[in-house]
Motif scaffolding. Structure first.
Motif, PDB file in Angstrom:
ATOM      1  N   SER A 276       0.682  -7.864   6.896  1.00 28.29           N
ATOM      2  CA  SER A 276       0.373  -7.354   8.240  1.00 28.29           C
ATOM      3  C   SER A 276      -1.106  -7.545   8.556  1.00 28.29           C
ATOM      4  O   SER A 276      -1.464  -7.961   9.670  1.00 28.29           O
ATOM      5  N   GLY A 277      -1.984  -7.254   7.594  1.00 30.28           N
ATOM      6  CA  GLY A 277      -3.415  -7.434   7.820  1.00 30.28           C
ATOM      7  C   GLY A 277      -3.779  -8.876   8.107  1.00 30.28           C
ATOM      8  O   GLY A 277      -4.578  -9.163   9.013  1.00 30.28           O
ATOM      9  N   LEU A 278      -3.196  -9.810   7.362  1.00 27.30           N
ATOM     10  CA  LEU A 278      -3.476 -11.231   7.583  1.00 27.30           C
ATOM     11  C   LEU A 278      -2.950 -11.690   8.947  1.00 27.30           C
ATOM     12  O   LEU A 278      -3.586 -12.505   9.628  1.00 27.30           O
ATOM     13  N   ALA A 279      -1.780 -11.174   9.346  1.00 27.27           N
ATOM     14  CA  ALA A 279      -1.226 -11.553  10.650  1.00 27.27           C
ATOM     15  C   ALA A 279      -2.116 -11.060  11.786  1.00 27.27           C
ATOM     16  O   ALA A 279      -2.391 -11.793  12.747  1.00 27.27           O
ATOM     17  N   TYR A 280      -2.578  -9.822  11.696  1.00 33.73           N
ATOM     18  CA  TYR A 280      -3.471  -9.278  12.724  1.00 33.73           C
ATOM     19  C   TYR A 280      -4.783 -10.069  12.784  1.00 33.73           C
ATOM     20  O   TYR A 280      -5.293 -10.382  13.857  1.00 33.73           O
ATOM     21  N   LYS A 281      -5.347 -10.383  11.620  1.00 40.07           N
ATOM     22  CA  LYS A 281      -6.617 -11.116  11.572  1.00 40.07           C
ATOM     23  C   LYS A 281      -6.449 -12.517  12.155  1.00 40.07           C
ATOM     24  O   LYS A 281      -7.319 -13.012  12.889  1.00 40.07           O
ATOM     25  N   ALA A 282      -5.343 -13.175  11.837  1.00 36.28           N
ATOM     26  CA  ALA A 282      -5.087 -14.510  12.374  1.00 36.28           C
ATOM     27  C   ALA A 282      -4.899 -14.468  13.889  1.00 36.28           C
ATOM     28  O   ALA A 282      -5.380 -15.351  14.609  1.00 36.28           O
ATOM     29  N   ALA A 283      -4.200 -13.456  14.377  1.00 42.82           N
ATOM     30  CA  ALA A 283      -4.011 -13.318  15.826  1.00 42.82           C
ATOM     31  C   ALA A 283      -5.344 -13.181  16.539  1.00 42.82           C
ATOM     32  O   ALA A 283      -5.588 -13.814  17.570  1.00 42.82           O
ATOM     33  N   ALA A 284      -6.224 -12.359  15.974  1.00 45.68           N
ATOM     34  CA  ALA A 284      -7.538 -12.175  16.582  1.00 45.68           C
ATOM     35  C   ALA A 284      -8.353 -13.458  16.534  1.00 45.68           C
ATOM     36  O   ALA A 284      -9.013 -13.832  17.511  1.00 45.68           O
ATOM     37  N   GLY A 285      -8.322 -14.156  15.399  1.00 44.41           N
ATOM     38  CA  GLY A 285      -9.060 -15.406  15.279  1.00 44.41           C
ATOM     39  C   GLY A 285      -8.583 -16.447  16.260  1.00 44.41           C
ATOM     40  O   GLY A 285      -9.381 -17.173  16.870  1.00 44.41           O
ATOM     41  N   LEU A 286      -7.276 -16.544  16.436  1.00 45.91           N
ATOM     42  CA  LEU A 286      -6.690 -17.496  17.372  1.00 45.91           C
ATOM     43  C   LEU A 286      -7.132 -17.195  18.797  1.00 45.91           C
ATOM     44  O   LEU A 286      -7.546 -18.093  19.554  1.00 45.91           O
ATOM     45  N   ALA A 287      -7.075 -15.935  19.184  1.00 47.38           N
ATOM     46  CA  ALA A 287      -7.426 -15.542  20.548  1.00 47.38           C
ATOM     47  C   ALA A 287      -8.918 -15.707  20.820  1.00 47.38           C
ATOM     48  O   ALA A 287      -9.316 -16.219  21.875  1.00 47.38           O
ATOM     49  N   ASP A 338      -2.963   1.693  10.435  1.00 46.46           N
ATOM     50  CA  ASP A 338      -1.899   0.842  10.974  1.00 46.46           C
ATOM     51  C   ASP A 338      -1.928   0.789  12.495  1.00 46.46           C
ATOM     52  O   ASP A 338      -1.859  -0.292  13.099  1.00 46.46           O
ATOM     53  N   ARG A 339      -2.019   1.946  13.134  1.00 47.27           N
ATOM     54  CA  ARG A 339      -2.039   1.972  14.596  1.00 47.27           C
ATOM     55  C   ARG A 339      -3.312   1.347  15.148  1.00 47.27           C
ATOM     56  O   ARG A 339      -3.291   0.681  16.183  1.00 47.27           O
ATOM     57  N   ALA A 460       0.532 -13.247  20.163  1.00 47.13           N
ATOM     58  CA  ALA A 460       1.459 -12.119  20.303  1.00 47.13           C
ATOM     59  C   ALA A 460       2.530 -12.147  19.211  1.00 47.13           C
ATOM     60  O   ALA A 460       2.926 -11.095  18.688  1.00 47.13           O
ATOM     61  N   ALA A 461       2.982 -13.349  18.868  1.00 50.17           N
ATOM     62  CA  ALA A 461       3.963 -13.473  17.792  1.00 50.17           C
ATOM     63  C   ALA A 461       3.380 -12.990  16.464  1.00 50.17           C
ATOM     64  O   ALA A 461       4.048 -12.301  15.680  1.00 50.17           O
ATOM     65  N   LEU A 467       3.027  -5.960  13.112  1.00 50.54           N
ATOM     66  CA  LEU A 467       3.617  -4.646  13.379  1.00 50.54           C
ATOM     67  C   LEU A 467       4.848  -4.406  12.506  1.00 50.54           C
ATOM     68  O   LEU A 467       4.988  -3.337  11.889  1.00 50.54           O
ATOM     69  N   VAL A 468       5.707  -5.409  12.425  1.00 55.74           N
ATOM     70  CA  VAL A 468       6.937  -5.251  11.627  1.00 55.74           C
ATOM     71  C   VAL A 468       6.593  -5.060  10.160  1.00 55.74           C
ATOM     72  O   VAL A 468       7.149  -4.193   9.468  1.00 55.74           O
ATOM     73  N   ARG A 469       5.653  -5.872   9.657  1.00 54.36           N
ATOM     74  CA  ARG A 469       5.286  -5.777   8.250  1.00 54.36           C
ATOM     75  C   ARG A 469       4.575  -4.462   7.931  1.00 54.36           C
ATOM     76  O   ARG A 469       4.773  -3.881   6.862  1.00 54.36           O
ATOM     77  N   SER A 470       3.733  -3.976   8.823  1.00 51.55           N
ATOM     78  CA  SER A 470       3.019  -2.726   8.558  1.00 51.55           C
ATOM     79  C   SER A 470       3.998  -1.544   8.475  1.00 51.55           C
ATOM     80  O   SER A 470       3.798  -0.618   7.699  1.00 51.55           O
ATOM     81  N   ARG A 471       5.053  -1.607   9.288  1.00 51.61           N
ATOM     82  CA  ARG A 471       6.047  -0.539   9.192  1.00 51.61           C
ATOM     83  C   ARG A 471       6.765  -0.569   7.867  1.00 51.61           C
ATOM     84  O   ARG A 471       7.204   0.474   7.357  1.00 51.61           O
ATOM     85  N   GLY A 472       6.857  -1.755   7.274  1.00 53.03           N
ATOM     86  CA  GLY A 472       7.472  -1.851   5.960  1.00 53.03           C
ATOM     87  C   GLY A 472       6.597  -1.286   4.857  1.00 53.03           C
ATOM     88  O   GLY A 472       7.059  -1.036   3.748  1.00 53.03           O
ATOM     89  N   GLY A 473       5.307  -1.088   5.187  1.00 52.25           N
ATOM     90  CA  GLY A 473       4.400  -0.562   4.171  1.00 52.25           C
ATOM     91  C   GLY A 473       4.088   0.906   4.302  1.00 52.25           C
ATOM     92  O   GLY A 473       3.297   1.455   3.554  1.00 52.25           O
ATOM     93  N   THR A 474       4.705   1.565   5.260  1.00 52.48           N
ATOM     94  CA  THR A 474       4.389   2.984   5.483  1.00 52.48           C
ATOM     95  C   THR A 474       4.858   3.865   4.341  1.00 52.48           C
ATOM     96  O   THR A 474       4.347   4.970   4.143  1.00 52.48           O
ATOM     97  N   SER A 475       5.775   3.360   3.588  1.00 53.25           N
ATOM     98  CA  SER A 475       6.274   4.163   2.468  1.00 53.25           C
ATOM     99  C   SER A 475       5.433   4.043   1.224  1.00 53.25           C
ATOM    100  O   SER A 475       5.629   4.739   0.253  1.00 53.25           O
TER     101      SER A 475
END
Length: 476
Positions: A276-287, A338-339, A460-461, A467-475
């Motif tokens: 999830s962290g890598l996906a968020y960082k990549a999204a920001a870098g792309l934008a 996460d949020r 956005a993708a 988001l999906v992956r971070s929810r998988g890590g809440t436990s």
């Protein structure tokens, strides 16, 4: 001494010497390219550089930096993060001093490549050392915020400082400034951070075949997008580069699946907080890459603004980046990591969407886009990295920091490649021509809209994946 007997700092003030050294590392990374870019015309004239040679003055640094981060992340996890960083800082100082003896473009390219190697040795380790210096998420976020602020100051003041300096000193001084920065970083890290603990290291041997294939994949991924922009999609070269990138990537994955001690345990990428962290960082870098590139073209080419006016127009983004640092910690503490990661990444994507859909209708919309992206980027850079490191074993934090930086570098290259390719395909004639026809203006506006929407969809993708992956890590 073992890690269990070390007392972690209870406040940032207690660790100020270490934070000063780590901040100097980030200052070097951000200041280096931004301060040099303004000197490229002067360097080109004095060294009689070709266009391609001048491009590689900056490109050699980026390729060496991006291509070697994974390898040096693995080296640092095995031989000590502090030790590798101190060696990297010594390499930086020596390479910067070598600028005094440069007489050709090729020599300068070699110096820049050495600086890229130094950056690959130091930058990921600075985040890893800051993360492991403290025991709580609150202090970790605040520490990484302090360090990243130093880098943003360098990014903000670099072009102005470099331009003013060139009026009174030779261009070599702009690279020699790295010597005192490296000395400050070396002293702060040596005095403020304890020697590497053997218990914190990864003890498996380095996977050299994995290192070769991984480095080749990243280098090809960084070089290939420039080929689409330089020679066009009609040439065989970018497509050959794409095929080689995919082949190297496939070889890397196969090698890492089979190796007894892989360079990068691919199972780590499946950990929820890491992916999830890598996906968020990549999204920001792309934008961020796409917006910066498109806004520059919009203001100067389509609207005819002079470079000084365009620079002033970007100042709101710089102001938000610098002023919002004090709010990152309280915001993350209030909503959680996460949020905060999701909200900040979504703000970046929203800013890109505003520009793509509405930027042609006036600077006011560009201002909104710049502010949204800056505010989001200020948070996501801190929390995404914190999430990745939090989700990894202690013996892999340098590799985790290297992954964060690599994901951002690759996303930046992809963002520029997508925008450059679409502009080349949809705009007829020379984009640098002084006077555009009405048809060309329409073509440019259409290309910018399509590029903005395309990058928004891709970013956005990535946010959705995060988001999906971070929810998988809440436990966890």
């Amino acid at each position: 001494m073992t890690t269990t007997t070390r007392r972690s700092p209870r406040t940032l003030r207690e660790a100020w010497i270490a934070l000063a050294g780590l901040s100097a590392v980030f200052l070097f990374e951000m200041l280096d390219n931004s301060i040099l870019n303004v000197a490229l015309p002067t360097i080109g004239r004095e060294l009689d550089s070709t266009t391609a040679g001048l491009q590689w003055v900056t490109g050699a640094y980026s390729v060496a930096f991006g291509g070697l981060m994974l390898l040096f992340g693995a080296v640092a996890d095995r031989f000590g993060r502090r030790r590798v960083m101190l060696v990297g800082l010594a390499v930086l100082a020596l390479a910067s001093l070598a600028t005094l003896f440069v007489t050709t473009t090729e020599q300068l390219i070699a110096v820049r490549a050495a600086m890229g190697i130094a950056a690959a040795m130091t930058t990921p380790g600075s985040m890893a050392l800051a993360f492991r210096l403290f025991d709580t998420d609150d202090l970790r976020v605040r520490a990484i915020t302090v360090i990243s602020t130093a880098g943003l100051v360098g990014l903000a003041v670099g072009p102005t400082a470099g331009g003013l300096a060139l009026a009174v000193v030779p261009w070599q001084i702009l690279l020699l400034i790295n010597v005192p920065i490296a000395a400050l970083a070396f002293g702060g890290i040596r005095a403020g951070i304890a020697a590497d603990d053997r218990a914190d290291r990864h003890h498996e041997p380095i996977d050299m075949w994995g290192a070769v294939l991984g480095t080749s994949t990243i280098v090809l991924a960084l070089v290939t997008p420039t080929l689409f922009v330089e020679v066009g999609a009609g040439s065989w070269m970018p497509w050959a580069g794409s095929a080689a990138t995919l082949a190297a990537a496939a070889g890397f994955v196969l090698r890492e699946r089979m190796a007894r001690a892989p360079l990068l345990d691919l199972n780590l990428l499946a950990l929820p907080l890491v992916s999830s962290g890598l996906a968020y960082k990549a999204a920001a870098g792309l934008a961020v890459a796409g917006l910066s590139y498109l806004v520059t073209l919009q203001l100067q080419f389509a609207w005819g603004w002079p470079p000084a006016a365009a620079a002033v127009a970007m100042l709101p983004q710089v102001a938000v980046l610098l002023a919002s640092g004090r709010f990152v910690g309280p915001f993350v503490q209030k909503v959680g990591l996460d949020r905060a990661a999701f909200a900040s990444a979504a703000a970046v994507v929203s800013g890109l969407a505003v520009f793509g859909l509405l930027g042609r209708f006036g600077y006011g919309w560009i201002l909104v886009a710049l502010v949204l992206v800056a505010a989001g980027m200020r948070v996501v850079g801190v929390v995404a990295g914190t999430n990745v490191l939090k989700g990894l074993p202690e013996t892999r934090t340098s590799m985790g920091a290297a992954l964060v930086d690599t994901s951002s570098e690759l996303a930046t290259a992809i963002g520029i490649a997508v925008t450059g390719t679409l502009l080349a395909a949809l705009f007829s004639g020379s984009i640098t021509a002084a006077d555009w026809s009405r048809t060309q203006v329409t073509q440019f506006e259409t290309a910018v809209t399509i590029a903005g929407v395309t990058l928004t969809a891709l970013a956005a993708a990535l946010v959705a994946v995060g988001l999906v992956r971070s929810r998988g890590g809440t436990s966890q």
